[in-house]
Design a protein around this motif. Structure first.
Motif, short mmCIF file in Angstrom:
data_model
loop_
_atom_site.label_atom_id
_atom_site.label_comp_id
_atom_site.label_asym_id
_atom_site.label_seq_id
_atom_site.Cartn_x
_atom_site.Cartn_y
_atom_site.Cartn_z
N UNK B 28 0.73 -1.21 -0.06
CA UNK B 28 0.08 -0.04 0.07
C UNK B 28 0.87 1.25 0.04
N UNK B 31 1.97 1.95 -3.24
CA UNK B 31 0.87 2.26 -4.23
C UNK B 31 0.62 3.70 -3.99
N UNK B 32 0.58 4.04 -2.84
CA UNK B 32 0.17 5.56 -2.28
C UNK B 32 1.31 6.39 -2.81
N UNK B 35 1.29 6.65 -6.63
CA UNK B 35 -0.27 7.36 -7.02
C UNK B 35 0.08 9.03 -6.81
#
Lengths: 221, 328
Positions: B28, B31-32, B35
């Motif tokens: 995560x 991914x954060x 992004x």
């Protein structure tokens, strides 16, 4: 080989907990990225990197960021309907609120740094200058959307009414694009690019809406 | 036979739920971060501007080879000067791009030598003047003028040049000459902005002959005691301090005396927004913004704009009997 068959099946990862829904990383990631322009402006303001006219530079960058997030929020529904993607709709509220944040700080920069609370000049601007009139109207239209963006407001208004209220996004974003076009002195290539993307999105939205109404009308009759 | 590695002692094995949580956390976080990087990067690319370039290092004007520099002072303002960096990196010069920082980024490719100025039209001595010949004709003079842009910002600039009136007298316009028209170089190779039809190229500006003869009207070849940087209109530009900045045409290659009012670039592009006269006038707003106030570059608060940019005592008479509303 035998080892593999005899081994116990690998346990599946535990069921996801609440809050780690699919794409759970998307919202915090976008939120973090959305404030890169603010961080960059603060850094450049401290180092003299905003140029000879820093107030105008900040005003322009905040306004453009607002328009970009408004266009992104407008794109969510067409993306779901055209490509079947659901993730844009999950972040629509977030995009809209970020857009409102940038629109508001854009206006506050004009109010405080640019005009320094010269209410007479501000009133004259809003009333007499179409490009400021439409920009200000866009901000006014966005305000109730930002206020009623919570789940409890959806409940309070009822989904249908809430949805109808939030159609105000469309006139607001159109006015924001016009605000940008009318502001430019001669070269409208950049504002026109945003306006064309927006026009395409609104056209998709309109076609989908009309088709739905037409289909509903047919089944009724 | 290959030996299998020994099993790790059980104390080193991560408990399974923790293993999955840590794995999920790492995934995560990645991914954060990814992004955020993509969102922030593309946003900054669309919205942000790179910091302004450093002030150019222009060679000092070869004063020794030129007639002496006179100091008049009569028309000079005592207001603090804008820095050389501000004057040379915050420019409107659409031939080199539309952003204020574009001209200083893009103008270095302009070759200002050899350079000639063609004089034609209603004039006794039509001719082609080499810029270095022109520089020998008149003593250079420093003039500290306010510069008011039509976009409602202003600067104070120490220009170096000579009065246009001296040049006009030397060229001897005929009795028919009522106006003077200036043309900028047209060369899209050197001036990349001319590849886009933002304005009708080449840029054309003009003055009424009596405006050209005003002692305030200057032909400028330098600023801050140095050669004019390319982005400020090298090697020769016009400065008319009581008019909006766009009247100050840059990199002039042609001077033409005419009977008819010249068709000037901004007046052609948007006739209801930019007129031929373009006198600074706080009472006549631009259709899209107020001209009552201006931001002096480097100051936080706006200041009031002065009629004729504060030069009325010398130039207001030129417009006696004319409707000031038509003088935008």
């Amino acid at each position: 080989m035998a080892v593999a068959t005899e081994a116990e099946p690998r346990p599946a990862p535990p069921a996801r907990r609440r809050g780690s829904a699919p794409y759970g990383w998307l919202k915090p990631g976008i939120l973090l990225g959305a404030f890169v322009p603010v961080a960059s402006m603060v850094q450049r303001a401290a180092s003299g990197g905003l140029g000879a006219n820093p107030i105008a530079e900040v005003e322009n960058e905040l306004g453009l960021a607002a328009l970009i997030f408004l266009v992104a929020a407008t794109a969510c529904t067409p993306f779901r309907r055209l490509f079947g993607w659901t993730w844009p709709v999950r972040i629509r509220r977030e995009l809209g609120l970020i857009a409102f944040f940038y629109a508001l700080t854009h206006f506050l920069t004009y109010l405080v740094l640019d005009q320094f609370f010269d209410w007479g000049a501000i009133a004259a601007d809003i009333l007499k200058r179409p490009f400021i009139t439409v920009g200000f109207t866009a901000l006014v239209l966005l305000t109730p959307l930002a206020i009623t963006s919570t789940n409890s407001w959806v409940k309070r208004l009822g989904f249908k009414r809430w949805q109808r209220l939030h159609w105000l996004l469309y006139p607001a974003v159109a006015l924001a694009a016009v605000h940008f076009i009318w502001r430019v002195k001669a070269d409208i290539r950049q504002p026109l690019t945003y306006a064309l993307i927006l026009a395409a999105l609104l056209a998709v939205r309109l076609v989908l809406y009309l088709r739905k109404r037409y289909a509903a009308g047919e089944t009724l009759s | 036979m290959r030996r299998l590695p020994k099993d790790s002692p059980s104390s080193e094995i991560t408990p399974e739920p923790l293993f999955w949580r840590r794995r999920e956390f790492m995934k995560n976080a990645g991914l954060i971060g990814g992004t955020a990087l993509v969102t922030g990067g593309s946003l900054q690319w669309l919205v942000g501007k790179s910091p302004p370039p450093d002030a150019p290092d222009t060679p000092p004007l070869p004063i020794a080879q030129l007639p002496s520099v006179a100091q008049h002072g009569q028309y000079d303002t005592a207001e603090p000067l804008n820095s050389f960096k501000d004057v040379s990196t915050y420019n409107n010069y659409y031939e080199f791009g539309l952003d204020k920082g574009d001209p200083s980024d893009n103008a270095s490719g302009l070759r200002t030598r050899p350079w000639t100025i063609t004089v034609e039209g209603e004039v006794a001595n039509p001719q082609v003047i080499d810029i270095d010949t022109l520089l020998q004709w008149f003593p250079l003079e420093e003039r500290i003028y306010r510069m008011r842009c039509v976009e409602a910002w202003s600067m104070v600039v120490p220009w170096l040049g000579f009065q246009l009136s001296d040049l006009v007298k030397r060229l001897e316009p005929t009795a028919k000459a009522k106006f003077i028209e200036f043309t900028t170089l047209f060369d899209p190779k050197q001036m990349p902005g001319q590849r886009f039809p933002v304005l009708e190229w080449p840029y054309v500006e003009g003055l009424r002959l009596d405006e050209a003869l005003s002692p305030l009207t200057m032909m400028v070849v330098g600023l801050y005691g140095k050669m004019l940087p390319n982005q400020n209109g090298a090697p020769l530009r016009l400065v008319v301090p009581w008019k909006y900045g766009f009247k100050g045409i840059k990199s002039i290659v042609k001077i033409r005396f005419t009977e008819q009012q010249p068709r000037t670039s901004w007046a052609l592009a948007a006739p209801d927004e930019y007129g031929f006269y373009a006198n600074v006038n706080p009472a006549v707003d631009h259709p899209r913004w107020s001209q009552a106030t201006e931001r002096r570059i480097g100051e936080l608060q706006r200041r009031k704009t002065l009629p004729f940019n504060g030069y009325g005592e010398w130039v207001a008479d030129l417009y006696a009997g004319m409707d000031p509303r038509r003088l935008y």
